[in-house]
Design a protein around this motif. Structure first.
Motif, PDB file in Angstrom:
ATOM      1  N   GLU A 208       2.616   0.839 -19.082  1.00  0.00           N
ATOM      2  CA  GLU A 208       2.408   0.407 -17.702  1.00  0.00           C
ATOM      3  C   GLU A 208       1.928   1.562 -16.835  1.00  0.00           C
ATOM      4  O   GLU A 208       1.083   1.384 -15.954  1.00  0.00           O
TER       5      GLU A 208
ATOM      6  N   LYS B  54       0.741  -7.580 -16.584  1.00  0.00           N
ATOM      7  CA  LYS B  54       0.853  -6.654 -15.457  1.00  0.00           C
ATOM      8  C   LYS B  54      -0.384  -6.703 -14.563  1.00  0.00           C
ATOM      9  O   LYS B  54      -0.282  -6.631 -13.333  1.00  0.00           O
TER      10      LYS B  54
ATOM     11  N   THR C 135       3.495  -7.934  -4.699  1.00  0.00           N
ATOM     12  CA  THR C 135       2.599  -7.073  -5.487  1.00  0.00           C
ATOM     13  C   THR C 135       1.801  -6.161  -4.571  1.00  0.00           C
ATOM     14  O   THR C 135       1.644  -4.964  -4.844  1.00  0.00           O
TER      15      THR C 135
ATOM     16  N   VAL D 296      -1.491   1.740 -14.501  1.00  0.00           N
ATOM     17  CA  VAL D 296      -1.485   2.073 -13.069  1.00  0.00           C
ATOM     18  C   VAL D 296      -2.518   3.154 -12.777  1.00  0.00           C
ATOM     19  O   VAL D 296      -3.287   3.066 -11.817  1.00  0.00           O
TER      20      VAL D 296
ATOM     21  N   GLU E 187       0.025  -9.723 -12.423  1.00  0.00           N
ATOM     22  CA  GLU E 187       1.047  -9.545 -11.395  1.00  0.00           C
ATOM     23  C   GLU E 187       0.548  -8.624 -10.288  1.00  0.00           C
ATOM     24  O   GLU E 187       0.813  -8.850  -9.103  1.00  0.00           O
ATOM     25  N   TRP E 188      -0.144  -7.566 -10.667  1.00  0.00           N
ATOM     26  CA  TRP E 188      -0.596  -6.576  -9.690  1.00  0.00           C
ATOM     27  C   TRP E 188      -1.943  -6.950  -9.063  1.00  0.00           C
ATOM     28  O   TRP E 188      -2.432  -6.245  -8.177  1.00  0.00           O
TER      29      TRP E 188
ATOM     30  N   TRP F 221       1.941  -2.027  -4.620  1.00  0.00           N
ATOM     31  CA  TRP F 221       0.718  -1.276  -4.904  1.00  0.00           C
ATOM     32  C   TRP F 221       0.351  -0.355  -3.736  1.00  0.00           C
ATOM     33  O   TRP F 221      -0.028   0.803  -3.934  1.00  0.00           O
TER      34      TRP F 221
ATOM     35  N   TRP G 184      -6.691  -5.041  -1.122  1.00  0.00           N
ATOM     36  CA  TRP G 184      -5.305  -4.795  -0.735  1.00  0.00           C
ATOM     37  C   TRP G 184      -5.031  -4.923   0.765  1.00  0.00           C
ATOM     38  O   TRP G 184      -3.878  -5.090   1.168  1.00  0.00           O
TER      39      TRP G 184
END
Length: 480
Positions: A349, A321, A75, A353, A324-325, A79, A53
């Motif tokens: 979702e 998802k 994204t 997470v 995407e993340w 996050w 990240w």
């Protein structure tokens, strides 16, 4: 480029920031600052989380209290904001002495700050930039979330018909689809589909006046307009729309004046050949105290239902998802989540997470027990959603000491009729069954009988403490 320019970025005004003042007054390059920040993040997060990240972040130091952290994609922005803001704020404070909360923006400018990257910015045509800016303003003005697009919607057997109808409307094939009435439980994609219609229409026909709002907002604005004497402005805003998208119309329940206003707004729009799309958590005929004339108008176009997604669709949603993340969890855990959480996409979702965050933070090995502990409250809510009419009938029959067959029989003595009404009431409150489905489960009774039973039990609960306590106890037992 000199060594002191490494990692430099360009602000919207064109100012390059090759070095910065660190905590304590020393000057260091932005690249040196980044390395120190990454070390501090590494100490607080897992190496995998820092690498994934923050590895490609860039810094823009505007002053001692404002730092902008640029990351590759939207994204990354979402996050980091959801999971790592305390750690990032601490690291920036330690290295740069910043006192404020940092801004986190996408390098492509999608996060609203319109910062451009960085080192060798890619030149885009002014026409494209103007079009993108115009679309962003139109979406904001219309109340639309840019993330709710048809491309991001996972289609399955539970929503295929509704998706096709919404796509047809967005493409302008709307003759028989006006109004479009979408109904289904919470978290199944009603809002997503409605907003996707609005986005596609604005992309294809930017001059269109598209408005999305919740029914609660419509009602609140109507009340405020009456109080301030601004009804003309209120009506002009909504009755001049080309496309009106109204979410959660069940909120009109019991609001006579709002129903009257909505009735006339609805008629004006349809008379002017504007498109109307409505959503509700139940069919129009089951919204209590909704005027018959509104029910008939809501049902005069096309009505489509959204059902809970099947296993294959739930797995596809989770995979989408994860893509995407940009997160990864073992396939076994993807299937575990999909098998255990069946009724609500938002809940699905949310579970992903939690597990992905735990995994990225390196807090230990994932196991079935660990996952069940992480998702304890979600799984409890999911278990509550599995209450069926059959289990309600059995629980009520056991409590009142009558035969299970009495729930569906035509016998009407008071010691049978009232427990049967309680079971109908609980079925309405605790299951997703429609009035027709509940009536069928109680021996083929019509929906009017179910409505009468629900009203009678509700009235008795307000006047009889024993009845209220009994119904509450049965509900609690069924929800365990």
């Amino acid at each position: 480029m000199t060594s002191r320019d490494e990692g430099a970025v360009t602000t919207p005004g064109g100012t390059r920031t090759g070095d910065v003042v660190a905590r304590g007054g020393a000057r260091i390059t932005t690249e040196e600052a980044k390395i120190q920040i990454l070390r501090l993040l590494d100490a607080r997060l897992s190496g995998d989380a820092t690498e994934r990240w923050f590895k490609h972040m860039q810094l823009v130091v505007e002053d001692a209290n404002q730092v902008t952290v640029l990351v590759p994609t939207e994204t990354h922005v979402l996050w980091i904001q959801e999971n790592f803001m305390p750690e990032l704020t601490h690291a920036l404070s330690q290295v740069l002495g910043c006192g404020g909360r940092p801004r986190v923006l996408a390098m492509n400018g999608a996060a609203g700050g319109q910062l451009t990257m960085l080192e060798e910015p890619k030149k885009q045509s002014k026409a494209k930039e103007a079009a993108a800016e115009g679309l962003a303003k139109s979406l904001k003005s219309a109340g639309l979330n840019p993330l709710y697009t048809f491309e991001r919607f996972v289609v399955g057997g539970n929503n295929q018909f509704a998706h096709a109808a919404c796509k047809a409307i967005a493409a302008g094939v709307r003759t028989a689809y006006n109004p479009l009435f979408i109904h289904g439980g919470s978290g199944l994609g009603k809002t997503h589909l409605m907003q996707a219609i609005g986005q596609d229409i604005l992309k294809a026909r930017p001059e269109s006046k598209v408005i999305y709002l919740t029914c609660e907002k419509f009602t609140n604005e109507f009340i405020l307009a009456v109080q301030k004497g601004n009804l003309d402005n209120f009506r002009r805003r909504y009755r001049k729309a080309n496309v009106l998208l109204v979410d959660d119309v069940q909120f009109l329940n019991g609001k006579e004046k709002s129903q009257e206003e909505f009735f006339h707004t609805f008629n004006t729009l349809l008379d002017g050949r504007a498109q109307v799309v409505l959503s509700s958590d139940r069919p129009a005929s089951e919204i209590q105290t909704l005027e018959p004339r509104l029910v008939s108008r809501f049902e005069c176009g096309l009505t489509v239902a959204l059902q809970p997604p099947q296993l294959e669709t739930r797995i596809a949603i989770l995979r989408r998802k994860m893509e995407e993340w940009e997160v990864k969890i073992p396939e076994d855990w993807v299937r575990f989540i999909a098998q255990r959480i069946r009724s609500n996409v938002r809940r699905l979702e949310g579970a992903l997470v939690r597990i992905a965050t735990f995994n990225s933070l390196g807090q230990g090995e994932l196991s079935t027990d660990r996952i069940e502990d992480l998702l304890r409250d979600i799984l409890r809510e999911e278990a509550a959603a599995k209450v069926t009419i059959d289990t309600i009938q059995k629980a009520v029959a056991d409590y009142y000491d009558i035969r299970l067959a009495d729930m569906t029989s035509r016998r009407r003595p008071a010691n049978i009729a009232f427990p049967r009404q309680v079971a109908m009431y609980l079925s309405r409150k605790l299951t997703g069954g429609s009035l027709v489905e509940i009536g069928e489960a109680f021996g083929g009774r019509d929906h009017g009988t179910v409505i009468h039973a629900c009203k009678k039990v509700d009235q008795m609960m307000q006047t009889d403490d024993q009845v209220r306590q009994t119904v509450a106890a049965l509900g609690a037992r069924l929800n365990r």
